[in-house]
Design a protein around this motif. Structure first.
Motif, PDB file in Angstrom:
ATOM      1  N   VAL A   1      15.717   5.734   3.081  1.00 17.55           N
ATOM      2  CA  VAL A   1      14.787   6.566   4.323  1.00 17.55           C
ATOM      3  C   VAL A   1      14.409   7.822   2.985  1.00 17.55           C
ATOM      4  N   ILE A   2      13.137   7.667   3.496  1.00 22.99           N
ATOM      5  CA  ILE A   2      12.017   9.062   2.601  1.00 22.99           C
ATOM      6  C   ILE A   2      11.291   9.517   4.095  1.00 22.99           C
ATOM      7  N   GLU A   3      11.690  10.847   3.479  1.00 24.02           N
ATOM      8  CA  GLU A   3      10.712  12.146   4.833  1.00 24.02           C
ATOM      9  C   GLU A   3       9.962  12.520   5.074  1.00 24.02           C
TER      10      GLU A   3
ATOM     11  N   LYS B   1       4.842  13.665 -10.396  1.00 27.32           N
ATOM     12  CA  LYS B   1       5.552  12.623 -11.158  1.00 27.32           C
ATOM     13  C   LYS B   1       5.508  11.202 -10.363  1.00 27.32           C
ATOM     14  N   TRP B   2       5.529  11.815  -8.520  1.00 35.65           N
ATOM     15  CA  TRP B   2       5.849  10.301  -7.676  1.00 35.65           C
ATOM     16  C   TRP B   2       4.280   9.975  -8.002  1.00 35.65           C
ATOM     17  N   MET B   3       3.528  10.765  -7.982  1.00 34.98           N
ATOM     18  CA  MET B   3       1.826  10.423  -8.014  1.00 34.98           C
ATOM     19  C   MET B   3       1.429   9.068  -9.152  1.00 34.98           C
TER      20      MET B   3
ATOM     21  N   SER C   1       0.681  -1.088  -0.004  1.00 29.20           N
ATOM     22  CA  SER C   1       0.087  -0.309  -0.171  1.00 29.20           C
ATOM     23  C   SER C   1       0.922   0.949  -0.300  1.00 29.20           C
ATOM     24  N   CYS C   2       0.635   2.098  -0.253  1.00 30.45           N
ATOM     25  CA  CYS C   2       1.002   4.249  -0.107  1.00 30.45           C
ATOM     26  C   CYS C   2       2.098   3.307   1.326  1.00 30.45           C
ATOM     27  N   THR C   3       1.104   3.251   2.451  1.00 29.64           N
ATOM     28  CA  THR C   3       2.091   2.912   4.061  1.00 29.64           C
ATOM     29  C   THR C   3       3.014   2.353   3.813  1.00 29.64           C
ATOM     30  N   SER C   4       3.585   1.317   2.946  1.00 26.93           N
ATOM     31  CA  SER C   4       4.801   1.000   2.754  1.00 26.93           C
ATOM     32  C   SER C   4       5.509   1.125   2.493  1.00 26.93           C
ATOM     33  N   CYS C   5       5.246   1.894   2.147  1.00 30.97           N
ATOM     34  CA  CYS C   5       6.682   3.567   2.041  1.00 30.97           C
ATOM     35  C   CYS C   5       6.341   4.549   2.685  1.00 30.97           C
ATOM     36  N   HIS C   6       5.917   4.962   2.911  1.00 29.17           N
ATOM     37  CA  HIS C   6       5.577   6.171   3.676  1.00 29.17           C
ATOM     38  C   HIS C   6       4.740   6.169   5.073  1.00 29.17           C
ATOM     39  N   GLY C   7       4.410   4.803   5.495  1.00 26.61           N
ATOM     40  CA  GLY C   7       4.246   4.500   6.293  1.00 26.61           C
ATOM     41  C   GLY C   7       2.956   5.213   7.402  1.00 26.61           C
TER      42      GLY C   7
ATOM     43  N   LYS D   1       9.286  20.830   2.437  1.00 27.55           N
ATOM     44  CA  LYS D   1       9.735  20.629   1.100  1.00 27.55           C
ATOM     45  C   LYS D   1       8.872  19.804   0.276  1.00 27.55           C
ATOM     46  N   ARG D   2       7.979  19.335   0.569  1.00 25.81           N
ATOM     47  CA  ARG D   2       6.039  18.861   0.292  1.00 25.81           C
ATOM     48  C   ARG D   2       5.052  19.562  -0.298  1.00 25.81           C
ATOM     49  N   PHE D   3       4.269  19.378  -1.680  1.00 25.71           N
ATOM     50  CA  PHE D   3       3.748  19.434  -2.095  1.00 25.71           C
ATOM     51  C   PHE D   3       4.002  21.319  -2.541  1.00 25.71           C
ATOM     52  N   THR D   4       4.817  21.440  -2.744  1.00 20.83           N
ATOM     53  CA  THR D   4       5.734  22.777  -3.219  1.00 20.83           C
ATOM     54  C   THR D   4       5.596  23.021  -4.396  1.00 20.83           C
TER      55      THR D   4
ATOM     56  N   ARG E   1       3.487   7.347 -11.084  1.00 21.00           N
ATOM     57  CA  ARG E   1       5.284   5.967 -10.781  1.00 21.00           C
ATOM     58  C   ARG E   1       3.993   5.723  -9.307  1.00 21.00           C
ATOM     59  N   ASN E   2       3.692   6.519  -8.109  1.00 22.25           N
ATOM     60  CA  ASN E   2       3.591   5.309  -6.871  1.00 22.25           C
ATOM     61  C   ASN E   2       2.134   4.334  -7.001  1.00 22.25           C
ATOM     62  N   PHE E   3       0.862   5.463  -7.724  1.00 24.57           N
ATOM     63  CA  PHE E   3      -0.331   4.586  -8.268  1.00 24.57           C
ATOM     64  C   PHE E   3       0.423   3.493  -8.977  1.00 24.57           C
TER      65      PHE E   3
HETATM   66  C1  HEC Z   1       8.124   1.984  -3.422  1.00 22.21           C
HETATM   67  C2  HEC Z   1       7.957   2.891  -2.682  1.00 22.21           C
HETATM   68  C3  HEC Z   1       6.770   3.403  -2.334  1.00 22.21           C
HETATM   69  C4  HEC Z   1       5.412   3.389  -2.683  1.00 22.21           C
HETATM   70  C5  HEC Z   1       4.709   1.971  -2.419  1.00 22.21           C
HETATM   71  C6  HEC Z   1       4.506   4.938  -2.617  1.00 22.21           C
HETATM   72  N1  HEC Z   1       5.042   5.947  -2.647  1.00 22.21           N
HETATM   73 FE1  HEC Z   1       5.081   8.253  -3.048  1.00 22.21          FE
HETATM   74  N2  HEC Z   1       6.750   8.900  -2.679  1.00 22.21           N
HETATM   75  C7  HEC Z   1       7.971   6.851  -2.706  1.00 22.21           C
HETATM   76  C8  HEC Z   1       9.706   7.999  -2.927  1.00 22.21           C
HETATM   77  C9  HEC Z   1      10.684   7.057  -3.227  1.00 22.21           C
HETATM   78  C10 HEC Z   1       9.296   9.461  -3.419  1.00 22.21           C
HETATM   79  C11 HEC Z   1       9.956  10.240  -3.968  1.00 22.21           C
HETATM   80  C12 HEC Z   1      11.355  11.291  -2.697  1.00 22.21           C
HETATM   81  C13 HEC Z   1      10.631  11.622  -1.745  1.00 22.21           C
HETATM   82  O1  HEC Z   1       9.922  12.322  -2.121  1.00 22.21           O
HETATM   83  O2  HEC Z   1      11.078  11.745  -1.285  1.00 22.21           O
HETATM   84  C14 HEC Z   1       7.694   9.246  -3.018  1.00 22.21           C
HETATM   85  C15 HEC Z   1       6.914  10.605  -2.959  1.00 22.21           C
HETATM   86  C16 HEC Z   1       5.883  10.868  -3.232  1.00 22.21           C
HETATM   87  C17 HEC Z   1       5.500  12.165  -3.541  1.00 22.21           C
HETATM   88  C18 HEC Z   1       5.255  13.401  -4.002  1.00 22.21           C
HETATM   89  C19 HEC Z   1       5.283  14.608  -2.393  1.00 22.21           C
HETATM   90  C20 HEC Z   1       6.168  15.690  -2.763  1.00 22.21           C
HETATM   91  O3  HEC Z   1       5.933  16.570  -3.293  1.00 22.21           O
HETATM   92  O4  HEC Z   1       6.907  15.258  -2.440  1.00 22.21           O
HETATM   93  C21 HEC Z   1       3.578  12.108  -3.258  1.00 22.21           C
HETATM   94  C22 HEC Z   1       2.526  12.998  -3.066  1.00 22.21           C
HETATM   95  C23 HEC Z   1       3.534   9.991  -2.955  1.00 22.21           C
HETATM   96  N3  HEC Z   1       4.452   9.625  -2.873  1.00 22.21           N
HETATM   97  C24 HEC Z   1       2.308   9.879  -2.765  1.00 22.21           C
HETATM   98  C25 HEC Z   1       2.290   8.845  -2.733  1.00 22.21           C
HETATM   99  C26 HEC Z   1       0.905   7.842  -2.727  1.00 22.21           C
HETATM  100  C27 HEC Z   1      -0.681   8.185  -2.979  1.00 22.21           C
HETATM  101  C28 HEC Z   1       1.468   6.487  -2.909  1.00 22.21           C
HETATM  102  C29 HEC Z   1       0.111   5.301  -3.186  1.00 22.21           C
HETATM  103  C30 HEC Z   1      -0.827   5.368  -4.436  1.00 22.21           C
HETATM  104  C31 HEC Z   1       2.960   6.228  -2.628  1.00 22.21           C
HETATM  105  N4  HEC Z   1       2.744   7.151  -2.739  1.00 22.21           N
HETATM  106  C32 HEC Z   1       3.638   4.942  -2.951  1.00 22.21           C
HETATM  107  C33 HEC Z   1       7.865   6.070  -2.524  1.00 22.21           C
HETATM  108  C34 HEC Z   1       6.801   5.175  -2.022  1.00 22.21           C
END
Ligand code: HEC
Length: 133
Positions: free
Chosen positions: A83-85, A104-106, A62-68, A94-97, A108-110
Motif C-alpha cells: 500500500v502507498i499512502e 529521491k523519489w522523483m 505510468s505514475c498512476t500504476s503505483c499512485h492511482g 507528510k507529502r512534500f515536506t 527513482r520513479n521517473f
Molecule cells: C513502481 C511504483 C511507483 C511508480 C511507477 C511511481 N511511484 Fe512515486 N513513489 C513510489 C513509492 C514506493 C514511493 C515512496 C513510498 C511513499 O512515499 O509512500 C513514492 C513516492 C513518491 C513521491 C514522494 C512524495 C513525498 O513527498 O512523500 C513523489 C513526489 C512521487 N512518488 C512521484 C511519482 C511520479 C511523478 C511518478 C511518475 C513519473 C511516480 N511517482 C511513479 C512508487 C512509485
C-alpha cells in the motif's frame, strides 16, 4: 490561544513552504536553458503523470500504476502490491515536506516509468499537478 492557532496554521501549510522552495529551485534551473519560461503547468504535469510508457522493467506503466488516478486515495504498488499512502498533500500531510525525500523519489520513479531522470521542467509540471489534486 494565539499560539495554538499559529501552530495549527503552520501544521496545515508546512508542505507549501517546502513546495515553494522546491518549485523555485526547479524554475531557476529551467530559466537557465529557457530565459522566456513562463511557469509550470498542471495540464502538462497531468500528461506526465498519467501517460503510459515501457518502464524500466519492460512493462507498460505510468505514475498512476503505483499512485492511482485519485491522488487523495491510497493505492497499491504495481510491482510489490504494498500500500502507498495518498500522494496528494491535501490528503496526506507528510507529502512534500522534505525536499531530499521528494528528489529521491522523483529520481527513482521517473526512472521506473521513463527509464531516465525527469528534467527540471517535467518535475515542476508534475509537482504542480500533484499538489493541486
Ligand atoms: C513502481 C511504483 C511507483 C511508480 C511507477 C511511481 N511511484 Fe512515486 N513513489 C513510489 C513509492 C514506493 C514511493 C515512496 C513510498 C511513499 O512515499 O509512500 C513514492 C513516492 C513518491 C513521491 C514522494 C512524495 C513525498 O513527498 O512523500 C513523489 C513526489 C512521487 N512518488 C512521484 C511519482 C511520479 C511523478 C511518478 C511518475 C513519473 C511516480 N511517482 C511513479 C512508487 C512509485
Amino acid at each position: 490561544m494565539k499560539i495554538l492557532l499559529i501552530s495549527a496554521l503552520i501544521a496545515t501549510f508546512s508542505f507549501s513552504a517546502v513546495v515553494d522552495d522546491y518549485l523555485d529551485s526547479l524554475k531557476q534551473e529551467v530559466l537557465k536553458e529557457n530565459p522566456s519560461f513562463k511557469g509550470f503547468d498542471a495540464k502538462r504535469g497531468e500528461q506526465i503523470f498519467t501517460s503510459k510508457h515501457i518502464g524500466k522493467k519492460g512493462k507498460e506503466i505510468s505514475c498512476t500504476s503505483c499512485h492511482g488516478v485519485d491522488l487523495s486515495k491510497s493505492n497499491e504498488n504495481f510491482f510489490t502490491g504494498k500500500v502507498i499512502e495518498p500522494l496528494s498533500p491535501k490528503a496526506n500531510k507528510k507529502r512534500f515536506t522534505d525536499i531530499a525525500e521528494i528528489e529521491k523519489w522523483m529520481k527513482r520513479n521517473f526512472n521506473d516509468v521513463y527509464v531516465r531522470e525527469g528534467t527540471a521542467l517535467e518535475k515542476g509540471d508534475v509537482t504542480t499537478y500533484i499538489i493541486n489534486q
